[in-house]
Each structure stands twice: as structure tokens, then as C-alpha cells.
Design a protein around this motif. Structure first.
Motif, PDB file in Angstrom:
ATOM      1  N   ARG A 194      34.127  39.009  38.087  1.00 56.69           N
ATOM      2  CA  ARG A 194      35.524  38.812  37.648  1.00 56.69           C
ATOM      3  C   ARG A 194      35.965  39.972  36.750  1.00 56.69           C
ATOM      4  NH1 ARG A 194      34.014  33.262  37.783  1.00 56.69           N
ATOM      5  NH2 ARG A 194      33.303  33.238  35.618  1.00 56.69           N
ATOM      6  N   ASN A 195      35.071  40.405  35.855  1.00 56.96           N
ATOM      7  CA  ASN A 195      35.401  41.541  34.988  1.00 56.96           C
ATOM      8  C   ASN A 195      35.599  42.818  35.821  1.00 56.96           C
ATOM      9  OD1 ASN A 195      35.071  39.750  32.908  1.00 56.96           O
ATOM     10  ND2 ASN A 195      33.209  40.665  32.070  1.00 56.96           N
ATOM     11  N   ALA A 196      34.780  42.954  36.856  1.00 58.97           N
ATOM     12  CA  ALA A 196      34.871  44.137  37.717  1.00 58.97           C
ATOM     13  C   ALA A 196      36.198  44.169  38.468  1.00 58.97           C
ATOM     14  CB  ALA A 196      33.702  44.154  38.705  1.00 58.97           C
ATOM     15  N   ALA A 197      36.705  42.989  38.794  1.00 64.76           N
ATOM     16  CA  ALA A 197      37.973  42.925  39.543  1.00 64.76           C
ATOM     17  C   ALA A 197      39.122  43.493  38.701  1.00 64.76           C
ATOM     18  CB  ALA A 197      38.263  41.481  39.949  1.00 64.76           C
ATOM     19  N   LEU A 198      38.973  43.452  37.370  1.00 61.23           N
ATOM     20  CA  LEU A 198      40.026  43.965  36.486  1.00 61.23           C
ATOM     21  C   LEU A 198      40.053  45.496  36.456  1.00 61.23           C
ATOM     22  CD1 LEU A 198      39.413  41.665  33.357  1.00 61.23           C
ATOM     23  CD2 LEU A 198      41.173  41.355  35.124  1.00 61.23           C
ATOM     24  N   THR A 199      38.890  46.112  36.689  1.00 65.72           N
ATOM     25  CA  THR A 199      38.789  47.571  36.491  1.00 65.72           C
ATOM     26  C   THR A 199      38.407  48.326  37.757  1.00 65.72           C
ATOM     27  OG1 THR A 199      36.458  47.358  35.858  1.00 65.72           O
ATOM     28  CG2 THR A 199      38.075  47.325  34.066  1.00 65.72           C
ATOM     29  N   GLY A 200      38.031  47.608  38.815  1.00 64.93           N
ATOM     30  CA  GLY A 200      37.600  48.286  40.045  1.00 64.93           C
ATOM     31  C   GLY A 200      36.147  48.735  39.999  1.00 64.93           C
ATOM     32  N   LEU A 256      25.669  43.340  32.039  1.00 68.72           N
ATOM     33  CA  LEU A 256      26.418  42.920  33.239  1.00 68.72           C
ATOM     34  C   LEU A 256      27.845  42.512  32.885  1.00 68.72           C
ATOM     35  CD1 LEU A 256      23.870  40.866  35.351  1.00 68.72           C
ATOM     36  CD2 LEU A 256      25.404  42.620  36.243  1.00 68.72           C
ATOM     37  N   LEU A 257      28.007  41.888  31.725  1.00 68.89           N
ATOM     38  CA  LEU A 257      29.356  41.466  31.328  1.00 68.89           C
ATOM     39  C   LEU A 257      30.171  42.655  30.822  1.00 68.89           C
ATOM     40  CD1 LEU A 257      28.440  38.154  29.467  1.00 68.89           C
ATOM     41  CD2 LEU A 257      29.471  38.385  31.742  1.00 68.89           C
ATOM     42  N   LEU A 258      29.516  43.559  30.093  1.00 67.89           N
ATOM     43  CA  LEU A 258      30.265  44.625  29.423  1.00 67.89           C
ATOM     44  C   LEU A 258      30.587  45.816  30.333  1.00 67.89           C
ATOM     45  CD1 LEU A 258      31.576  45.629  26.831  1.00 67.89           C
ATOM     46  CD2 LEU A 258      29.347  46.563  26.149  1.00 67.89           C
ATOM     47  N   CYS A 259      29.625  46.257  31.124  1.00 64.29           N
ATOM     48  CA  CYS A 259      29.862  47.472  31.940  1.00 64.29           C
ATOM     49  C   CYS A 259      31.135  47.366  32.774  1.00 64.29           C
ATOM     50  CB  CYS A 259      28.654  47.776  32.819  1.00 64.29           C
ATOM     51  SG  CYS A 259      27.259  48.441  31.919  1.00 64.29           S
ATOM     52  N   PRO A 260      31.277  46.312  33.589  1.00 62.25           N
ATOM     53  CA  PRO A 260      32.474  46.270  34.444  1.00 62.25           C
ATOM     54  C   PRO A 260      33.774  46.146  33.658  1.00 62.25           C
ATOM     55  CG  PRO A 260      31.123  44.296  34.768  1.00 62.25           C
ATOM     56  CD  PRO A 260      30.345  45.215  33.898  1.00 62.25           C
ATOM     57  N   LEU A 261      33.703  45.532  32.471  1.00 57.58           N
ATOM     58  CA  LEU A 261      34.908  45.425  31.635  1.00 57.58           C
ATOM     59  C   LEU A 261      35.422  46.816  31.256  1.00 57.58           C
ATOM     60  CD1 LEU A 261      36.378  42.925  30.382  1.00 57.58           C
ATOM     61  CD2 LEU A 261      35.021  43.291  28.321  1.00 57.58           C
ATOM     62  N   LEU A 299      26.506  36.755  36.741  1.00 56.60           N
ATOM     63  CA  LEU A 299      26.916  37.642  37.847  1.00 56.60           C
ATOM     64  C   LEU A 299      28.347  37.349  38.280  1.00 56.60           C
ATOM     65  CD1 LEU A 299      23.612  37.649  39.882  1.00 56.60           C
ATOM     66  CD2 LEU A 299      24.787  39.691  39.023  1.00 56.60           C
ATOM     67  N   ALA A 300      28.697  36.052  38.314  1.00 55.57           N
ATOM     68  CA  ALA A 300      30.052  35.671  38.730  1.00 55.57           C
ATOM     69  C   ALA A 300      31.079  36.203  37.731  1.00 55.57           C
ATOM     70  CB  ALA A 300      30.149  34.157  38.854  1.00 55.57           C
ATOM     71  N   GLN A 301      30.765  36.087  36.426  1.00 54.33           N
ATOM     72  CA  GLN A 301      31.698  36.596  35.405  1.00 54.33           C
ATOM     73  C   GLN A 301      31.767  38.128  35.474  1.00 54.33           C
ATOM     74  OE1 GLN A 301      33.807  34.813  33.355  1.00 54.33           O
ATOM     75  NE2 GLN A 301      34.655  36.833  32.919  1.00 54.33           N
ATOM     76  N   ALA A 302      30.627  38.759  35.738  1.00 53.60           N
ATOM     77  CA  ALA A 302      30.608  40.225  35.868  1.00 53.60           C
ATOM     78  C   ALA A 302      31.524  40.651  37.014  1.00 53.60           C
ATOM     79  CB  ALA A 302      29.177  40.708  36.113  1.00 53.60           C
ATOM     80  N   SER A 354      24.217  48.489  38.652  1.00 53.87           N
ATOM     81  CA  SER A 354      23.301  48.045  39.712  1.00 53.87           C
ATOM     82  C   SER A 354      22.058  47.503  39.035  1.00 53.87           C
ATOM     83  CB  SER A 354      22.885  49.216  40.602  1.00 53.87           C
ATOM     84  OG  SER A 354      24.009  49.790  41.209  1.00 53.87           O
ATOM     85  N   VAL A 355      21.749  46.248  39.288  1.00 48.63           N
ATOM     86  CA  VAL A 355      20.570  45.618  38.690  1.00 48.63           C
ATOM     87  C   VAL A 355      19.502  45.494  39.766  1.00 48.63           C
ATOM     88  CG1 VAL A 355      19.663  43.496  37.660  1.00 48.63           C
ATOM     89  CG2 VAL A 355      21.937  44.329  37.004  1.00 48.63           C
ATOM     90  N   ALA A 356      18.290  45.970  39.460  1.00 49.13           N
ATOM     91  CA  ALA A 356      17.158  45.778  40.372  1.00 49.13           C
ATOM     92  C   ALA A 356      16.120  44.912  39.676  1.00 49.13           C
ATOM     93  CB  ALA A 356      16.538  47.117  40.765  1.00 49.13           C
ATOM     94  N   SER A 357      15.940  43.689  40.182  1.00 42.14           N
ATOM     95  CA  SER A 357      14.994  42.728  39.588  1.00 42.14           C
ATOM     96  C   SER A 357      14.221  42.044  40.707  1.00 42.14           C
ATOM     97  CB  SER A 357      15.739  41.617  38.839  1.00 42.14           C
ATOM     98  OG  SER A 357      16.486  42.102  37.783  1.00 42.14           O
ATOM     99  N   PRO A 358      12.995  41.579  40.409  1.00 43.18           N
ATOM    100  CA  PRO A 358      12.329  40.694  41.372  1.00 43.18           C
ATOM    101  C   PRO A 358      13.195  39.439  41.549  1.00 43.18           C
ATOM    102  CG  PRO A 358      10.857  41.310  39.548  1.00 43.18           C
ATOM    103  CD  PRO A 358      12.220  41.781  39.170  1.00 43.18           C
TER     104      PRO A 358
END
Ligand code: CP
Ligand code: NVA
Length: 307
Positions: A198-204, A168-173, A193-196, A179-183
Motif C-alpha cells: 500500500r505504501n509502494a502504491a503511493l510512491t511507485g 519494508l514499511l519505510l522504504c516504499p514510503l 507485506l500488504a502494508q508495504a 527486495s527481501v530474500a528470506s527462507p
């Protein structure tokens, strides 16, 4: 120059990751030609294992050897980290003899403390919270299977565990959608998730948390899963097997994804639980490439941290 550690994926910028991949790619192609540049000549890596390991143990040991150094392996029974001797004092000893430490333990804060007190680089070789070396090898593996990883979608199906958090941290960077599917009760931690995001905001990139595995894999380029009960959770295995049964990566789930979707797993796999034999052994599985790349990427990590 400040010393660098790899306690969490959060310790790395996008450029750091690209540099590690560059070194790993170079060392991998040189090894294929029989070249073993001694970039860490005479350097010593101490490895501390408080949980079992096949891949991490072998790849770090072989990796430092190929770079001209060697490894010393310690178990909890030998050093009693935090019990026989404080984390601080173990750090102050190790820094006098070795050049690098890799540690596999339970609590993330133990790795952070070791990194804080040791004057030498410390690498997280898996905790309950993260497995950064694995996630780096996984994304590196994707770079070998796609012309560009920017804009790909990885669907992680199963437990919101250490592997899920590092992905979650690395992919968006790196511009990879995840897409995570969990119970619901096993979703990844909100802070991750919040940090992910933030990382996504850098790369779209897009980060999505779902409960439906079919919805998660619908537009996936790769499906990733991991064991339902991680090391230390063995006593929960029966309950988890019941809850996670709808999250099995099997032929039906793969048929819901685009044709040719890659199949990923960090290993060890519990065949017949989170993944079926037919999927694991299918031609689209890149699972053993991931395992191989632990070697090359960790060599990249060690060289990066030592230079
Ligand atoms: N994937 C992984 O870290 O494997 P080991 O637990 O065998 O080291
Ligand atoms: N989630 C698994 C990963 C093993 C490499 C565990 O922590 O046991």
C-alpha cells in the motif's frame, strides 16, 4: 493538538519522515560545529529496557543530554512492567514525572498499550515486530550516500524479522524499492507485506519477496542484513544457523551485485554468520554511519514528537 507516538513506522507519513530527517540533518551539522541547541531544555526521557542494548541506550541518553534534557533508565527487573504493575498504571505514573518514554520490549502490543494510556509521547526502541528508530536512521544514512534515494533498491537478505518489517514499511514510503530474500519459513509477516505494498502504491516503489539472495541483490544499490537469531530467539540459534547459511552476506554474494553496492547492518553483527569480516570491513560498508546516525535521527524523532 493530539500527542504523537512512534510505535510503528505506520505512525508516520512521508512528510513526517522528511521533517524528522530535516531536523536530524540540521542538528548533525550544528553538532559538528560545536553547537548544541537546547531544544528539549529540562525535559526528561524515561527509557525502559527489557532486552540488552548498546546503540539504542547510548544514543538516546547522549541525544537527550545534547538537547538540554536528561534520561532515566529502567530495566524490567526494576519496574516489572505488566507483572509488578500493569502497563496502564506504569503509564499513569510516568506521565506525571517525565516528558517522553522510549521502550524496548518483546510484544508490540505492550508499546501500543503504553502509548494509549500515557499522555506523553512513547517511542518504540525495538520490539519483536519492529525497530522504527533503526529503519529511520538507515534511510537517513542512505540520503547521505546518494544524491537522491528515490528509485534506489535495497536488498534485505536474511530473517524476516523486526528490522526487515520496519524497512519494508519505510522504504516504499520514501520511494525506495525493497527486495527481501528470506527462507520461506522465515518470510516477513503477510500484514507487513500488504502494508508495504500500500505504501509502494503511493510512491511507485517496488516491493519484492524472494527466496534467492542472488536474485535479490542483482540490481541492488545497498545490501542489508541482520542477525539470524534475534534477542529472545537464542534457543533457536543452531537451527537458524543451518537454515540461513545460504543467506550469508559474503564476497560471493556481493560480487553478484552491482559494483560499489553499499553494505548495511543494524548491529550487533555476528561476524562469520550473517556477514563475513571482509564484507563488513570493506570500503563500501556504511554500517558505522548507520550506528552514528541513530544519535542524530533519534534527536530528530524526540524534537519532532515534542513539538
Ligand atoms: N541496532 C541496535 O538497536 O543496537 P542495540 O541493540 O545495541 O541497541
Ligand atoms: N533483529 C535484532 C535487532 C537488534 C538491534 C534483534 O531483535 O535482536
Amino acid at each position: 493538538m493530539r500527542k504523537r507516538d512512534l510505535v510503528s513506522i505506520n505512525d508516520l507519513s512521508r512528510d513526517d519522515v522528511l521533517e524528522i530527517f530535516y531536523i536530524a540533518r540540521d542538528l548533525k551539522s550544528r553538532l559538528a560545529k560545536g553547537e548544541r541547541p537546547r531544544l528539549l531544555d529540562g525535559r526528561v526521557l524515561a527509557m525502559i529496557f527489557e532486552k540488552p542494548s548498546l546503540r539504542t541506550r547510548v544514543t538516546f541518553e547522549v541525544g537527550i543530554h545534547q538537547l538540554g534534557g536528561h534520561a532515566v533508565t529502567l530495566t524490567q527487573a526494576e519496574i516489572g512492567l505488566g507483572k509488578r504493575e500493569s502497563v496502564h498504571d506504569v503509564a499513569k505514573n510516568l506521565e506525571r514525572w517525565v516528558n517522553l518514554v522510549a521502550i524496548r520490549t518483546f510484544e508490540q502490543k505492550i508499546v501500543a498499550q503504553l502509548a494509549l494510556h500515557a499522555a506523553i509521547p512513547v517511542i518504540n526502541a525495538l520490539t519483536d515486530s519492529e525497530h522504527p528508530c533503526q529503519a529511520l536512521a538507515d534511510l537517513f544514512t542512505l540520503t547521505e550516500h546518494f544524491p537522491s534515494i528515490q528509485g534506489l533498491t535495497l536488498a534485505y537478505v536474511g530473517d524476516g524479522n523486526n528490522i526487515c518489517s520496519s524497512l519494508l514499511l519505510l522504504c516504499p514510503l520514501l520511494g525506495v524499492n525493497i527486495s527481501v530474500a528470506s527462507p520461506a519459513a522465515y518470510a516477513p509477516p503477510p500484514a507487513i507485506l500488504a502494508q508495504a505494498q500500500r505504501n509502494a502504491a503511493l510512491t511507485g516503489a517496488r516491493v519484492a519477496l524472494l527466496q534467492d539472495p542472488v536474485a535479490a541483490v542483482r540490481d541492488a544499490n545497498a545490501i542489508y542484513t541482520d542477525v539470524w537469531a534475534s534477542m529472545g530467539q537464542e534457543h533457536e540459534a543452531a537451527e537458524r544457523a543451518r537454515v540461513f547459511r545460504p543467506y550469508q552476506v559474503n564476497g560471493d554474494l556481493v560480487a553478484s551485485a552491482p559494483r560499489g553496492v553499499k553494505i548495511m547492518h543494524d548491529l550487533p553483527a555476528h561476524r562469520g554468520e550473517e556477514i563475513t569480516d571482509d564484507v563488513m570491513d570493506s570500503e563500501n560498508a556504511i554500517i558505522f554511519d548507520q550506528a552514528e546516525n541513530r544519535l542524530h535521527v533519534q534527536k530528530g524523532i524526540m524534537v519532532f514528537l515534542m513539538s
